[in-house]
Design a protein around this motif. Structure first.
Motif, PDB file in Angstrom:
ATOM      1  N   LYS A  46      24.208   2.110  96.263  1.00 40.57           N
ATOM      2  CA  LYS A  46      22.866   1.633  95.561  1.00 40.57           C
ATOM      3  C   LYS A  46      21.542   2.228  96.297  1.00 40.57           C
ATOM      4  CE  LYS A  46      25.133  -0.650  92.688  1.00 40.57           C
ATOM      5  NZ  LYS A  46      25.529  -0.035  91.462  1.00 40.57           N
ATOM      6  N   ASN A  47      20.809   2.738  95.670  1.00 35.37           N
ATOM      7  CA  ASN A  47      19.409   3.373  95.977  1.00 35.37           C
ATOM      8  C   ASN A  47      18.400   3.614  94.817  1.00 35.37           C
ATOM      9  OD1 ASN A  47      17.522   5.452  96.591  1.00 35.37           O
ATOM     10  ND2 ASN A  47      18.899   6.620  97.927  1.00 35.37           N
ATOM     11  N   GLU A  48      17.335   2.636  95.122  1.00 31.41           N
ATOM     12  CA  GLU A  48      16.540   2.352  94.074  1.00 31.41           C
ATOM     13  C   GLU A  48      15.501   3.704  93.798  1.00 31.41           C
ATOM     14  OE1 GLU A  48      12.894  -0.695  92.683  1.00 31.41           O
ATOM     15  OE2 GLU A  48      13.530  -0.787  94.693  1.00 31.41           O
ATOM     16  N   LEU A  49      15.258   4.165  94.971  1.00 27.04           N
ATOM     17  CA  LEU A  49      14.586   5.504  94.797  1.00 27.04           C
ATOM     18  C   LEU A  49      15.371   6.485  93.867  1.00 27.04           C
ATOM     19  CD1 LEU A  49      12.103   7.343  95.310  1.00 27.04           C
ATOM     20  CD2 LEU A  49      13.233   8.038  97.584  1.00 27.04           C
ATOM     21  N   ASP A  50      16.511   6.624  94.224  1.00 31.48           N
ATOM     22  CA  ASP A  50      17.412   7.647  93.277  1.00 31.48           C
ATOM     23  C   ASP A  50      17.475   7.192  91.784  1.00 31.48           C
ATOM     24  OD1 ASP A  50      19.392   9.548  92.807  1.00 31.48           O
ATOM     25  OD2 ASP A  50      20.852   8.196  92.460  1.00 31.48           O
ATOM     26  N   GLN A  51      17.289   5.944  91.689  1.00 27.55           N
ATOM     27  CA  GLN A  51      17.286   5.627  90.385  1.00 27.55           C
ATOM     28  C   GLN A  51      16.244   5.526  89.555  1.00 27.55           C
ATOM     29  OE1 GLN A  51      18.402   1.351  90.926  1.00 27.55           O
ATOM     30  NE2 GLN A  51      20.276   1.410  90.346  1.00 27.55           N
ATOM     31  N   LEU A  52      15.008   5.466  90.136  1.00 26.71           N
ATOM     32  CA  LEU A  52      13.776   5.853  89.734  1.00 26.71           C
ATOM     33  C   LEU A  52      13.471   7.493  89.411  1.00 26.71           C
ATOM     34  CD1 LEU A  52      11.633   3.349  91.746  1.00 26.71           C
ATOM     35  CD2 LEU A  52      12.228   2.868  89.357  1.00 26.71           C
ATOM     36  N   GLU A  53      13.834   8.264  90.365  1.00 31.22           N
ATOM     37  CA  GLU A  53      13.863   9.675  90.005  1.00 31.22           C
ATOM     38  C   GLU A  53      14.574   9.861  88.914  1.00 31.22           C
ATOM     39  OE1 GLU A  53      15.386  10.952  93.779  1.00 31.22           O
ATOM     40  OE2 GLU A  53      13.616  11.269  94.870  1.00 31.22           O
ATOM     41  N   LYS A  54      16.150   9.165  88.658  1.00 29.99           N
ATOM     42  CA  LYS A  54      16.641   9.546  87.394  1.00 29.99           C
ATOM     43  C   LYS A  54      15.877   9.167  86.128  1.00 29.99           C
ATOM     44  CE  LYS A  54      20.525  11.007  89.227  1.00 29.99           C
ATOM     45  NZ  LYS A  54      19.972  11.550  90.563  1.00 29.99           N
ATOM     46  N   VAL A  55      15.174   8.172  86.087  1.00 32.03           N
ATOM     47  CA  VAL A  55      14.231   7.674  85.196  1.00 32.03           C
ATOM     48  C   VAL A  55      13.496   8.603  84.832  1.00 32.03           C
ATOM     49  CG1 VAL A  55      12.291   6.243  84.454  1.00 32.03           C
ATOM     50  CG2 VAL A  55      14.463   5.173  85.676  1.00 32.03           C
ATOM     51  N   ASP A  56      12.500   9.259  85.566  1.00 26.41           N
ATOM     52  CA  ASP A  56      11.659  10.281  85.327  1.00 26.41           C
ATOM     53  C   ASP A  56      12.327  11.600  84.797  1.00 26.41           C
ATOM     54  OD1 ASP A  56       9.490   8.819  86.137  1.00 26.41           O
ATOM     55  OD2 ASP A  56       9.248   9.475  88.319  1.00 26.41           O
ATOM     56  N   GLU A  57      13.405  11.888  85.625  1.00 26.55           N
ATOM     57  CA  GLU A  57      14.246  13.174  85.063  1.00 26.55           C
ATOM     58  C   GLU A  57      14.553  13.373  83.692  1.00 26.55           C
ATOM     59  OE1 GLU A  57      15.593  14.377  89.858  1.00 26.55           O
ATOM     60  OE2 GLU A  57      17.082  13.446  88.235  1.00 26.55           O
ATOM     61  N   ILE A  58      15.289  12.070  83.490  1.00 25.90           N
ATOM     62  CA  ILE A  58      15.853  11.951  82.052  1.00 25.90           C
ATOM     63  C   ILE A  58      14.634  11.901  81.134  1.00 25.90           C
ATOM     64  CG2 ILE A  58      17.205  10.428  80.500  1.00 25.90           C
ATOM     65  CD1 ILE A  58      18.878   9.968  82.948  1.00 25.90           C
ATOM     66  N   LYS A  59      13.568  11.374  81.431  1.00 25.20           N
ATOM     67  CA  LYS A  59      12.282  11.125  80.456  1.00 25.20           C
ATOM     68  C   LYS A  59      11.824  12.603  80.157  1.00 25.20           C
ATOM     69  CE  LYS A  59       8.061   8.810  79.852  1.00 25.20           C
ATOM     70  NZ  LYS A  59       6.848   7.861  80.291  1.00 25.20           N
ATOM     71  N   ASP A  60      11.842  13.502  81.177  1.00 23.94           N
ATOM     72  CA  ASP A  60      11.336  14.654  81.265  1.00 23.94           C
ATOM     73  C   ASP A  60      12.264  15.621  80.232  1.00 23.94           C
ATOM     74  OD1 ASP A  60       9.155  14.393  82.675  1.00 23.94           O
ATOM     75  OD2 ASP A  60       9.750  15.167  84.608  1.00 23.94           O
ATOM     76  N   LEU A  61      13.775  15.229  80.467  1.00 22.74           N
ATOM     77  CA  LEU A  61      14.676  15.916  79.717  1.00 22.74           C
ATOM     78  C   LEU A  61      14.606  15.985  78.264  1.00 22.74           C
ATOM     79  CD1 LEU A  61      18.165  15.559  81.421  1.00 22.74           C
ATOM     80  CD2 LEU A  61      17.334  17.536  81.172  1.00 22.74           C
ATOM     81  N   PHE A  62      14.259  14.398  77.711  1.00 26.18           N
ATOM     82  CA  PHE A  62      14.243  14.282  76.344  1.00 26.18           C
ATOM     83  C   PHE A  62      12.786  14.761  75.713  1.00 26.18           C
ATOM     84  CE2 PHE A  62      18.088  11.973  77.009  1.00 26.18           C
ATOM     85  CZ  PHE A  62      18.618  12.047  75.855  1.00 26.18           C
ATOM     86  N   GLY A  63      11.805  14.533  76.628  1.00 28.17           N
ATOM     87  CA  GLY A  63      10.549  15.118  76.257  1.00 28.17           C
ATOM     88  C   GLY A  63       9.911  14.207  75.081  1.00 28.17           C
ATOM     89  N   LEU A  64       9.062  14.959  74.192  1.00 25.68           N
ATOM     90  CA  LEU A  64       8.785  14.215  72.892  1.00 25.68           C
ATOM     91  C   LEU A  64       9.722  14.412  71.735  1.00 25.68           C
ATOM     92  CD1 LEU A  64       5.100  15.052  73.545  1.00 25.68           C
ATOM     93  CD2 LEU A  64       6.098  13.043  74.005  1.00 25.68           C
ATOM     94  N   ILE A  65      10.176  15.620  71.417  1.00 31.85           N
ATOM     95  CA  ILE A  65      11.137  16.214  70.794  1.00 31.85           C
ATOM     96  C   ILE A  65      12.683  16.259  71.228  1.00 31.85           C
ATOM     97  CG2 ILE A  65      11.530  17.783  68.753  1.00 31.85           C
ATOM     98  CD1 ILE A  65       9.156  16.416  68.509  1.00 31.85           C
ATOM     99  N   PHE A  66      13.655  15.841  70.568  1.00 34.66           N
ATOM    100  CA  PHE A  66      14.950  16.027  70.855  1.00 34.66           C
ATOM    101  C   PHE A  66      15.633  16.757  69.805  1.00 34.66           C
ATOM    102  CE2 PHE A  66      19.563  13.986  70.415  1.00 34.66           C
ATOM    103  CZ  PHE A  66      19.834  14.540  71.755  1.00 34.66           C
ATOM    104  N   PHE A  67      16.293  17.905  70.216  1.00 34.06           N
ATOM    105  CA  PHE A  67      16.936  18.888  69.475  1.00 34.06           C
ATOM    106  C   PHE A  67      18.301  18.765  69.184  1.00 34.06           C
ATOM    107  CE2 PHE A  67      13.045  20.732  71.019  1.00 34.06           C
ATOM    108  CZ  PHE A  67      12.360  21.368  69.846  1.00 34.06           C
ATOM    109  N   VAL A  68      18.928  18.573  67.909  1.00 31.60           N
ATOM    110  CA  VAL A  68      20.168  18.560  67.506  1.00 31.60           C
ATOM    111  C   VAL A  68      20.360  19.438  66.581  1.00 31.60           C
ATOM    112  CG1 VAL A  68      21.862  17.160  66.692  1.00 31.60           C
ATOM    113  CG2 VAL A  68      20.217  15.998  67.992  1.00 31.60           C
ATOM    114  N   GLU A  69      21.129  20.634  66.933  1.00 28.92           N
ATOM    115  CA  GLU A  69      21.232  21.711  66.057  1.00 28.92           C
ATOM    116  C   GLU A  69      19.896  22.059  65.606  1.00 28.92           C
ATOM    117  OE1 GLU A  69      24.410  20.734  63.678  1.00 28.92           O
ATOM    118  OE2 GLU A  69      25.882  20.529  65.280  1.00 28.92           O
TER     119      GLU A  69
END
Length: 141
Positions: free
Chosen positions: A66-89
């Motif tokens: 358990k590591n809260e800092l790692d969890q919060l980093e994952k939130v930011d990273e995944i938010k950046d991954l999805f961005g504003l538009i999610f492309f499916v094919e």
């Protein structure tokens, strides 16, 4: 949809360091890992030819330690991954609300919720043959 979500996560969190599972796995998973799930929010007609719909993507993150800092980093990273538009094919889907929460007995397991919205063309192509002529017979009576 699910394949596109898992591929997006795999680009950032590549195996064997991270694994991605579906909700059907209940035991025997190896942390750190992600569980992904899609919940349909339904659709409704907007006009005769268009409907709007959406679904929620749930990403649950299990850590080795358990590591809260790692969890919060994952939130930011995944938010950046999805961005504003999610492309499916060849489709572009709008990323709406992005939230996170903590679940589990001790409220220490990160769960991210991403609302995805879309519009769908519901106009159907006519399959009946087109009339080429019209016959009229007039009678008195």
């Amino acid at each position: 949809m699910k394949k596109a979500i898992n591929e997006l996560l795999s680009k950032k969190y590549a195996p064997p360091n991270y694994r991605i599972y579906g909700k059907e796995i209940k035991e025997g998973y190896a942390a750190p890992c992600f569980f992904t799930e899609i919940l349909d929010r339904g659709s409704s007609a907007e006009t005769k030819n268009f409907a709007k719909g959406g679904f929620t993507v749930k990403i649950t993150y299990f850590q080795k330690e358990k590591n809260e800092l790692d969890q919060l980093e994952k939130v930011d990273e995944i938010k950046d991954l999805f961005g504003l538009i999610f492309f499916v094919e060849n489709r572009k889907l709008t990323v709406g609300e992005f939230t996170h929460d903590y679940i589990g007995e001790y409220q220490d397991i990160l769960q991210i919720n991403i609302q995805i919205d879309y519009k769908e063309n519901t106009q159907r192509e006519e399959t009946a043959p087109i009339a080429e002529g019209l016959g009229v017979k007039v009678t008195q009576g």
